[in-house]
Design a protein around this motif. Structure first.
Motif, short mmCIF file in Angstrom:
data_model
loop_
_atom_site.label_atom_id
_atom_site.label_comp_id
_atom_site.label_asym_id
_atom_site.label_seq_id
_atom_site.Cartn_x
_atom_site.Cartn_y
_atom_site.Cartn_z
N ASP A 72 0.83 -1.21 0.00
CA ASP A 72 0.00 0.00 0.00
C ASP A 72 0.86 1.26 0.00
OD1 ASP A 72 -2.67 1.36 0.28
OD2 ASP A 72 -1.57 2.19 1.99
N TYR A 77 -1.31 4.35 -3.99
CA TYR A 77 -1.77 5.59 -4.65
C TYR A 77 -2.23 5.34 -6.08
CZ TYR A 77 2.76 5.18 -6.83
OH TYR A 77 3.82 4.70 -7.55
N SER A 80 -5.85 4.75 -6.73
CA SER A 80 -6.68 5.94 -6.42
C SER A 80 -7.95 5.56 -5.64
CB SER A 80 -6.87 6.78 -7.68
OG SER A 80 -8.10 6.69 -8.25
N ASP A 81 -9.15 5.75 -6.16
CA ASP A 81 -10.32 5.49 -5.29
C ASP A 81 -10.67 4.00 -5.17
OD1 ASP A 81 -11.25 5.21 -7.82
OD2 ASP A 81 -13.06 6.41 -7.54
N ARG A 82 -9.85 3.14 -5.78
CA ARG A 82 -10.01 1.70 -5.54
C ARG A 82 -8.92 1.19 -4.59
NH1 ARG A 82 -8.73 -1.45 -9.40
NH2 ARG A 82 -7.50 0.11 -10.53
N ARG A 83 -8.27 2.12 -3.92
CA ARG A 83 -7.21 1.74 -2.99
C ARG A 83 -7.73 0.72 -1.98
NH1 ARG A 83 -2.78 6.12 -1.05
NH2 ARG A 83 -1.37 4.66 0.00
N PRO A 86 -8.41 1.68 3.49
CA PRO A 86 -9.35 2.80 3.68
C PRO A 86 -8.61 4.10 4.01
CG PRO A 86 -10.03 0.87 4.94
CD PRO A 86 -8.65 0.60 4.44
N ASN A 87 -9.30 5.21 3.86
CA ASN A 87 -8.65 6.51 4.05
C ASN A 87 -8.53 6.94 5.51
OD1 ASN A 87 -8.46 6.85 1.27
ND2 ASN A 87 -10.56 7.63 1.17
N HIS A 88 -9.52 6.62 6.31
CA HIS A 88 -9.56 7.15 7.67
C HIS A 88 -8.90 6.17 8.66
CE1 HIS A 88 -11.17 8.62 11.45
NE2 HIS A 88 -11.41 9.76 10.82
N ASP A 165 -17.51 -0.02 2.92
CA ASP A 165 -18.14 0.26 1.63
C ASP A 165 -17.41 -0.30 0.43
OD1 ASP A 165 -20.24 1.51 2.73
OD2 ASP A 165 -19.43 3.55 2.50
N ARG A 166 -16.08 -0.32 0.51
CA ARG A 166 -15.38 -0.78 -0.69
C ARG A 166 -14.49 -1.98 -0.40
NH1 ARG A 166 -11.66 4.49 -0.48
NH2 ARG A 166 -9.70 3.50 0.08
N THR A 168 -11.40 -4.07 0.32
CA THR A 168 -10.14 -3.74 0.98
C THR A 168 -9.29 -5.02 1.11
OG1 THR A 168 -10.88 -4.24 3.24
CG2 THR A 168 -11.29 -1.98 2.41
#
Lengths: 230, 230
Positions: A72, A77, A80-83, A86-88, A165-166, A168
């Motif tokens: 990761d 990077y 992008s939004d399929r990373r 998770p972001n948080h 949601d996505r 991982t």
């Protein structure tokens, strides 16, 4: 260039193969039989476990969770939004909890038993513990797999993917465990529709194709193993 | 505000206490006896293991490695060049390998045996497996601790700190394991001068003070446990 020391029926190795495929990373694969304790391999990882990854002339990256963070950090990077991370920080913590759950708890209580008794003992010499499966161990594994399947079903039924949601790393970690058990026909799919539907989604991903082609000499895969519509 | 569910003689919990103290984080401590399987605790962590951390009304952060990443992600920047997480992905991988080595391999082969047989069995009711220590298990632990001490000594002798030039989470993870064993007087310090000198440096840090005050009712600490000049 990446080099991965792995074993085809090590679920931790499969988890790494899935994450590398999701990142479309090129990788040279080296099959390692950890029980042989090859000196060059022990120099890479004194714990003598797979997977171990090396990038170019870099130091060894040892173990599935450590490889996950490295992949990761160096390649996430690009998705992008399929990373797969998770972001948080809180969402990452939940994902890491699940990766640890599947890679340690499920591995210790289920996968390891099935893999050792039914697969690895075919390959390990008798002098190092190979031989006939221990049916008592298999009975425990068959009891435990139900609990783990139910937990996966509960997660899959309350979330879009296991950690949220996505898709991982947690989905790949869980699917890697199940894939080894499924090769042996030991996943009681009929007991949990949510888990089955979630696994069908993961199994249909292009990243899964390599795993579905794995074969153990002398022990063909369960009939539905490579079937995307099982 | 942080809340930590821990047990004073769980090495994984001690690792988290050390990292929180290094970050000077305020934390409310709750002693949890995992074998009681308290329903409210199971709701936080179905694996029923400590440590579990909660920040304000956030979700549970479960397990030492997951808490480590969370603490670094949310507080690491404040330590600036004393950050416990190395900067480069390769150095981070080596550090994570060691955290995993101490938290799993050393825990499974040494600490867990000593802690269970000599400490926890005093506290766990007989109906749940408490009682007299198993001397066969202790013999294995006493053999294994030598190998782990030698490995720590090798790392400490070839690097400034265990994972490289500066103090990292890996030092805290290793020291947490040793601290439980040292309470029991079971670390053969005389066998490795490098390991002993490194531990003396970690033990002298202000972050260590809380651990040195822990007491098990009915089993006082080894004479040198809280001695900085052992």
């Amino acid at each position: 260039m990446l080099k991965l020391f792995h074993h085809p029926f090590s679920s931790a190795s499969r988890f790494v193969r899935l994450m590398l495929a999701e990142h479309e990373a090129k990788v040279e694969m080296v099959v390692e039989r950890p029980w042989e304790r090859r000196p060059d391999f022990l120099a890479l990882n004194p714990a003598a476990t797979v997977p171990v990854m090396v990038e170019n002339d870099g130091p060894p990256i040892v173990g599935p969770a450590t490889i996950m963070e490295y992949v990761d950090e160096t390649r996430g990077y690009a998705l992008s939004d399929r990373r797969l991370m998770p972001n948080h920080p809180e969402a990452r913590a939940e994902m890491r909890r699940l990766v640890d759950w599947f890679g340690h708890k499920m591995q210790d209580e289920v996968t390891q038993y099935f893999a050792m008794e039914k697969l690895l003992k075919l390959e390990i010499p008798a002098s190092l513990g190979g031989g006939a499966p221990d049916n008592q161990v298999l009975r425990v594994a068959r009891l435990n797999v139900k609990h783990h399947l139910r937990y996966i079903g509960w997660l899959a039924g309350t979330r879009n993917w296991l950690a949220g949601d996505r898709l991982t790393f947690a989905d790949l970690a869980a699917a890697a465990e199940l894939s080894v058990i499924d090769y042996l026909g030991e996943v009681p799919w009929d007991e949990d529709a949510h888990a089955k539907a979630w696994y069908a989604r993961v199994k249909s991903r292009p990243s899964f194709r390599g795993l579905l082609q794995d074969k153990m000499p002398g022990l063909p895969a369960n009939r539905i193993y490579a079937d995307l519509d099982f």
